[in-house]
Scaffold this motif. Structure first.
Motif, PDB file in Angstrom:
ATOM      1  N   CYS A 206       1.597  -6.696  -8.097  1.00  0.00           N
ATOM      2  CA  CYS A 206       1.558  -5.355  -7.517  1.00  0.00           C
ATOM      3  C   CYS A 206       0.175  -5.080  -6.922  1.00  0.00           C
ATOM      4  CB  CYS A 206       1.885  -4.319  -8.581  1.00  0.00           C
ATOM      5  SG  CYS A 206       1.814  -2.612  -7.976  1.00  0.00           S
TER       6      CYS A 206
ATOM      7  N   ARG B  13      -1.144  -2.277  -6.507  1.00  0.00           N
ATOM      8  CA  ARG B  13      -1.739  -1.080  -7.121  1.00  0.00           C
ATOM      9  C   ARG B  13      -2.152  -1.309  -8.560  1.00  0.00           C
ATOM     10  NH1 ARG B  13       2.125   3.719  -5.093  1.00  0.00           N
ATOM     11  NH2 ARG B  13       1.325   4.595  -7.006  1.00  0.00           N
ATOM     12  N   CYS B  14      -1.212  -1.793  -9.397  1.00  0.00           N
ATOM     13  CA  CYS B  14      -1.491  -1.886 -10.837  1.00  0.00           C
ATOM     14  C   CYS B  14      -1.674  -3.313 -11.337  1.00  0.00           C
ATOM     15  CB  CYS B  14      -0.387  -1.180 -11.631  1.00  0.00           C
ATOM     16  SG  CYS B  14       1.175  -2.092 -11.714  1.00  0.00           S
TER      17      CYS B  14
ATOM     18  N   ASN C  58       5.498  -9.057 -10.976  1.00  0.00           N
ATOM     19  CA  ASN C  58       6.920  -8.739 -10.831  1.00  0.00           C
ATOM     20  C   ASN C  58       7.676  -9.976 -10.379  1.00  0.00           C
ATOM     21  OD1 ASN C  58       7.201  -5.463 -10.675  1.00  0.00           O
ATOM     22  ND2 ASN C  58       5.208  -6.162  -9.994  1.00  0.00           N
TER      23      ASN C  58
ATOM     24  N   HIS D   4      12.140  -4.184   0.474  1.00  0.00           N
ATOM     25  CA  HIS D   4      11.211  -3.150   0.005  1.00  0.00           C
ATOM     26  C   HIS D   4      11.194  -3.029  -1.522  1.00  0.00           C
ATOM     27  CE1 HIS D   4      10.888  -2.050   4.198  1.00  0.00           C
ATOM     28  NE2 HIS D   4      12.193  -1.966   4.252  1.00  0.00           N
TER      29      HIS D   4
ATOM     30  N   VAL E  54      10.003  -2.627  -5.397  1.00  0.00           N
ATOM     31  CA  VAL E  54       8.995  -1.780  -6.033  1.00  0.00           C
ATOM     32  C   VAL E  54       8.562  -2.413  -7.347  1.00  0.00           C
ATOM     33  CG1 VAL E  54       9.812   0.355  -4.971  1.00  0.00           C
ATOM     34  CG2 VAL E  54      10.708  -0.330  -7.192  1.00  0.00           C
ATOM     35  N   CYS E  55       7.394  -2.046  -7.795  1.00  0.00           N
ATOM     36  CA  CYS E  55       6.819  -2.560  -9.029  1.00  0.00           C
ATOM     37  C   CYS E  55       7.591  -2.017 -10.222  1.00  0.00           C
ATOM     38  CB  CYS E  55       5.351  -2.156  -9.122  1.00  0.00           C
ATOM     39  SG  CYS E  55       4.543  -2.661 -10.661  1.00  0.00           S
TER      40      CYS E  55
ATOM     41  N   CYS F 163       4.610   0.386 -12.199  1.00  0.00           N
ATOM     42  CA  CYS F 163       4.103   1.650 -11.642  1.00  0.00           C
ATOM     43  C   CYS F 163       5.048   2.282 -10.626  1.00  0.00           C
ATOM     44  CB  CYS F 163       2.718   1.457 -11.038  1.00  0.00           C
ATOM     45  SG  CYS F 163       2.710   0.585  -9.445  1.00  0.00           S
ATOM     46  N   LYS F 164       6.103   1.571 -10.258  1.00  0.00           N
ATOM     47  CA  LYS F 164       7.107   2.037  -9.290  1.00  0.00           C
ATOM     48  C   LYS F 164       6.570   2.162  -7.868  1.00  0.00           C
ATOM     49  CE  LYS F 164       9.879   2.370 -12.777  1.00  0.00           C
ATOM     50  NZ  LYS F 164      10.263   1.086 -13.294  1.00  0.00           N
ATOM     51  N   GLY F 165       5.374   1.633  -7.604  1.00  0.00           N
ATOM     52  CA  GLY F 165       4.822   1.630  -6.255  1.00  0.00           C
ATOM     53  C   GLY F 165       5.414   0.488  -5.441  1.00  0.00           C
ATOM     54  N   ALA F 166       5.327   0.596  -4.124  1.00  0.00           N
ATOM     55  CA  ALA F 166       5.827  -0.452  -3.238  1.00  0.00           C
ATOM     56  C   ALA F 166       5.021  -1.738  -3.448  1.00  0.00           C
ATOM     57  CB  ALA F 166       5.715  -0.007  -1.788  1.00  0.00           C
TER      58      ALA F 166
ATOM     59  N   THR G  93       2.984  -2.969   1.387  1.00  0.00           N
ATOM     60  CA  THR G  93       2.647  -1.744   2.108  1.00  0.00           C
ATOM     61  C   THR G  93       2.368  -2.000   3.582  1.00  0.00           C
ATOM     62  OG1 THR G  93       0.296  -1.996   1.612  1.00  0.00           O
ATOM     63  CG2 THR G  93       1.627  -0.736   0.014  1.00  0.00           C
TER      64      THR G  93
END
Length: 145
Positions: free
Chosen positions: A9, A11-12, A16, A26, A28-29, A32-35, A38
């Motif tokens: 990820c 972001r975090c 995954n 698309h 998501v993590c 953190c549920k972020g994409a 990006t």
């Protein structure tokens, strides 16, 4: 069942597992549920770079740069445009040689900007000097195989 890819990820830094056939859907993590993608380069410090290098199944295209470098600043929007084209097939990241001098020394970065492509944790190609988005994309695709 399709092969699962490991994607870190942006972001975090959670790792995954994404089926290869679903990489462009698309994802998501899970943490953190972020994409997971990006379409923009990810700024990494040394520890995060090492995590991406060690844990990701994707080729890693790294822009080694510095804030004081005029050609680096000029290439930044070109590298960002290339990220929008090359993801999700590879992860594009930026590593500041000012913020990670030990890593830059370990990687023998002698001039900036320098692009380096890693696959399976090993460097497979390197190119020094500023390039336009089309050149970055063509070079990355050629050396990634």
């Amino acid at each position: 069942m399709s092969e699962a890819l490991q994607v870190v990820c942006p972001r975090c830094d959670a790792v995954n597992r994404v089926p290869a056939t679903r990489i462009a859907d698309h994802p998501v993590c899970g943490a953190c549920k972020g994409a997971l993608f990006t379409g923009k380069p990810v700024a990494l410090d040394e520890a995060r770079f090492r995590r991406q290098l060690r844990a990701s199944s994707l080729p890693l295209l790294v822009d080694f740069w510095a804030s004081w470098c005029g050609p680096c600043r000029a290439m930044a929007p070109q590298f960002e445009a290339a990220a929008g084209i090359l993801e999700p097939g590879m992860r594009l990241v930026k590593v500041s040689t000012e913020d990670a001098p030990a890593l830059a020394q370990e990687m023998a970065i002698q001039s900036i900007p320098t692009l380096a492509l890693f696959r399976g944790g090993a460097e497979v190609a390197r190119q020094a000097g500023a390039m336009g988005a089309a050149q970055i994309v063509a070079w990355a695709r050629q050396v990634a195989g």
